[in-house]
Scaffold this motif. Sequence first.
Motif, PDB file in Angstrom:
ATOM      1  N   LYS A   1      21.634  -5.855 -11.880  1.00 56.97           N
ATOM      2  CA  LYS A   1      21.810  -5.202 -13.181  1.00 56.97           C
ATOM      3  C   LYS A   1      21.206  -6.007 -14.320  1.00 56.97           C
ATOM      4  N   ARG A   2      20.975  -7.280 -14.120  1.00 60.24           N
ATOM      5  CA  ARG A   2      20.463  -8.136 -15.191  1.00 60.24           C
ATOM      6  C   ARG A   2      18.939  -8.162 -15.239  1.00 60.24           C
ATOM      7  N   GLN A   3      18.275  -7.414 -14.373  1.00 62.83           N
ATOM      8  CA  GLN A   3      16.821  -7.450 -14.303  1.00 62.83           C
ATOM      9  C   GLN A   3      16.193  -6.268 -15.018  1.00 62.83           C
ATOM     10  N   THR A   4      15.055  -6.528 -15.660  1.00 58.95           N
ATOM     11  CA  THR A   4      14.297  -5.452 -16.298  1.00 58.95           C
ATOM     12  C   THR A   4      13.657  -4.566 -15.243  1.00 58.95           C
ATOM     13  N   TYR A   5      13.100  -5.193 -14.209  1.00 61.28           N
ATOM     14  CA  TYR A   5      12.499  -4.466 -13.088  1.00 61.28           C
ATOM     15  C   TYR A   5      13.262  -4.834 -11.820  1.00 61.28           C
TER      16      TYR A   5
ATOM     17  N   LEU B   1      10.300 -13.467 -12.437  1.00 61.36           N
ATOM     18  CA  LEU B   1       9.279 -13.202 -11.421  1.00 61.36           C
ATOM     19  C   LEU B   1       8.724 -11.785 -11.545  1.00 61.36           C
ATOM     20  N   THR B   2       9.607 -10.801 -11.617  1.00 59.82           N
ATOM     21  CA  THR B   2       9.150  -9.411 -11.645  1.00 59.82           C
ATOM     22  C   THR B   2       8.473  -9.056 -12.969  1.00 59.82           C
ATOM     23  N   LYS B   3       9.018  -9.534 -14.077  1.00 61.45           N
ATOM     24  CA  LYS B   3       8.396  -9.236 -15.377  1.00 61.45           C
ATOM     25  C   LYS B   3       7.011  -9.859 -15.488  1.00 61.45           C
ATOM     26  N   GLN B   4       6.894 -11.098 -15.032  1.00 60.67           N
ATOM     27  CA  GLN B   4       5.596 -11.765 -15.090  1.00 60.67           C
ATOM     28  C   GLN B   4       4.591 -11.114 -14.146  1.00 60.67           C
ATOM     29  N   ALA B   5       5.053 -10.638 -13.005  1.00 57.00           N
ATOM     30  CA  ALA B   5       4.155  -9.962 -12.063  1.00 57.00           C
ATOM     31  C   ALA B   5       3.580  -8.691 -12.682  1.00 57.00           C
ATOM     32  N   VAL B   6       4.414  -7.972 -13.431  1.00 52.51           N
ATOM     33  CA  VAL B   6       3.937  -6.747 -14.093  1.00 52.51           C
ATOM     34  C   VAL B   6       2.984  -7.092 -15.230  1.00 52.51           C
ATOM     35  N   GLN B   7       3.370  -8.073 -16.045  1.00 48.79           N
ATOM     36  CA  GLN B   7       2.572  -8.417 -17.221  1.00 48.79           C
ATOM     37  C   GLN B   7       1.258  -9.107 -16.855  1.00 48.79           C
ATOM     38  N   LEU B   8       1.262  -9.870 -15.780  1.00 45.48           N
ATOM     39  CA  LEU B   8       0.076 -10.648 -15.400  1.00 45.48           C
ATOM     40  C   LEU B   8      -0.626 -10.059 -14.169  1.00 45.48           C
TER      41      LEU B   8
ATOM     42  N   ASP C   1       1.301  -5.851   3.688  1.00 48.94           N
ATOM     43  CA  ASP C   1       0.844  -6.606   4.853  1.00 48.94           C
ATOM     44  C   ASP C   1      -0.603  -7.071   4.725  1.00 48.94           C
ATOM     45  N   ARG C   2      -1.361  -6.401   3.848  1.00 52.26           N
ATOM     46  CA  ARG C   2      -2.768  -6.775   3.649  1.00 52.26           C
ATOM     47  C   ARG C   2      -2.936  -7.688   2.428  1.00 52.26           C
ATOM     48  N   GLN C   3      -1.824  -8.244   1.962  1.00 53.76           N
ATOM     49  CA  GLN C   3      -1.808  -9.177   0.831  1.00 53.76           C
ATOM     50  C   GLN C   3      -2.359  -8.552  -0.440  1.00 53.76           C
ATOM     51  N   ARG C   4      -1.996  -7.307  -0.674  1.00 54.67           N
ATOM     52  CA  ARG C   4      -2.339  -6.626  -1.917  1.00 54.67           C
ATOM     53  C   ARG C   4      -1.091  -6.538  -2.790  1.00 54.67           C
ATOM     54  N   LEU C   5      -1.269  -6.734  -4.098  1.00 55.44           N
ATOM     55  CA  LEU C   5      -0.160  -6.628  -5.031  1.00 55.44           C
ATOM     56  C   LEU C   5       0.294  -5.175  -5.105  1.00 55.44           C
ATOM     57  N   VAL C   6       1.563  -4.928  -4.845  1.00 53.59           N
ATOM     58  CA  VAL C   6       2.097  -3.563  -4.813  1.00 53.59           C
ATOM     59  C   VAL C   6       3.265  -3.481  -5.795  1.00 53.59           C
ATOM     60  N   LEU C   7       2.964  -3.107  -7.036  1.00 56.08           N
ATOM     61  CA  LEU C   7       3.995  -3.061  -8.067  1.00 56.08           C
ATOM     62  C   LEU C   7       4.777  -1.761  -8.064  1.00 56.08           C
ATOM     63  N   ASP C   8       4.371  -0.788  -7.236  1.00 55.34           N
ATOM     64  CA  ASP C   8       5.148   0.447  -7.197  1.00 55.34           C
ATOM     65  C   ASP C   8       6.476   0.258  -6.465  1.00 55.34           C
ATOM     66  N   LYS C   9       6.689  -0.946  -5.916  1.00 59.80           N
ATOM     67  CA  LYS C   9       7.992  -1.264  -5.339  1.00 59.80           C
ATOM     68  C   LYS C   9       9.014  -1.635  -6.415  1.00 59.80           C
ATOM     69  N   LEU C  10       8.524  -1.810  -7.640  1.00 61.62           N
ATOM     70  CA  LEU C  10       9.395  -2.160  -8.758  1.00 61.62           C
ATOM     71  C   LEU C  10       9.753  -0.921  -9.570  1.00 61.62           C
ATOM     72  N   VAL C  11      11.016  -0.864  -9.991  1.00 60.57           N
ATOM     73  CA  VAL C  11      11.487   0.243 -10.818  1.00 60.57           C
ATOM     74  C   VAL C  11      12.051  -0.338 -12.097  1.00 60.57           C
ATOM     75  N   LYS C  12      11.584   0.139 -13.238  1.00 58.66           N
ATOM     76  CA  LYS C  12      12.092  -0.359 -14.515  1.00 58.66           C
ATOM     77  C   LYS C  12      13.438   0.271 -14.827  1.00 58.66           C
ATOM     78  N   GLN C  13      14.411  -0.584 -15.124  1.00 60.87           N
ATOM     79  CA  GLN C  13      15.743  -0.079 -15.431  1.00 60.87           C
ATOM     80  C   GLN C  13      15.799   0.405 -16.873  1.00 60.87           C
ATOM     81  N   LYS C  14      16.595   1.433 -17.077  1.00 60.99           N
ATOM     82  CA  LYS C  14      16.739   1.996 -18.433  1.00 60.99           C
ATOM     83  C   LYS C  14      17.679   1.148 -19.245  1.00 60.99           C
TER      84      LYS C  14
END
Length: 267
Positions: free
Chosen positions: A84-88, A152-159, A254-267
């Motif tokens: 609950k404390r995470q943005t993503y 970790l998740t916020k920086q992954a989205v921003q960077l 598995d192919r070492q590609r960044l997959v940000l669609d696994k993250l969901v932004k909380q309202k």
Amino acid sequence: MMTMISISYLDLTFLASLVFLLGLVLMLNGFQQTRQLWIASVRMIAQLLLMGVWLSWVFYADHWIWIALVSVVMLGFAGYEISKRQTYVFASNGSFKMGLLSLSMTALVVTIMVLTLVIQPEPWYKPQYAIPLLGMVLGNSMTAVGLGLDTLTKQAVQLKPQIEAQLALGKTAKQSIAFIREQSLHTALIPVINILVAAGIVSLPGMMTGQILAGADPMEAVKYQIMVMLLIVLSTASGVMIALHLGSKRLFDDRQRLVLDKLVKQK
């Protein structure tokens, strides 16, 4: 031996009314989260009173199965609060699972270790020792793990462009996100380091203060507090590293590609 002075419910009501009035003053000064402050205060009071009633019964029953149940509930709520404390958050309750796993592998393990090897009460799961120790270790570990995963998740989205540029240059997923993991680890552990530095000089930590108020010998209270602080460091640092490792792996396929669609932004 000193005896502990009892606090009446009327005393607590008086203090609660001061917090309510403080909220009004804050509101007049432009504070936008007064309602959240009141709700959090009421929730804290209700949770602690409920825990007091439950623990009184558990202490009286003195059976390992009830102590285990309390521990499971505490771990479950800690994992929930981390998510609950995470943005993503990771989809499919991924953040909850990471938090629960990292806390189970660290806070629970170090608590059992100190009960069986250091304090050695009889039985080792004696609720007087087991539940307070687990609660203190869990509380600090929960905050640090939540901070680490959130960074970790916020920086992954921003960077995202920088991470993908590193991947394009031939670096592995682990190498491309290493700088974000280091920053996340730093963010998560700085509050713990600050607590260690301030302990005994700027502030008297909670367990030590409670024991002294209850009439314990100050030096015994100090030894217990040192033990708890060392447990917090062990659990917090280990838990954050495990959570960041799990989170970093989840950000790539598995192919070492960044997959940000696994993250969901909380309202």
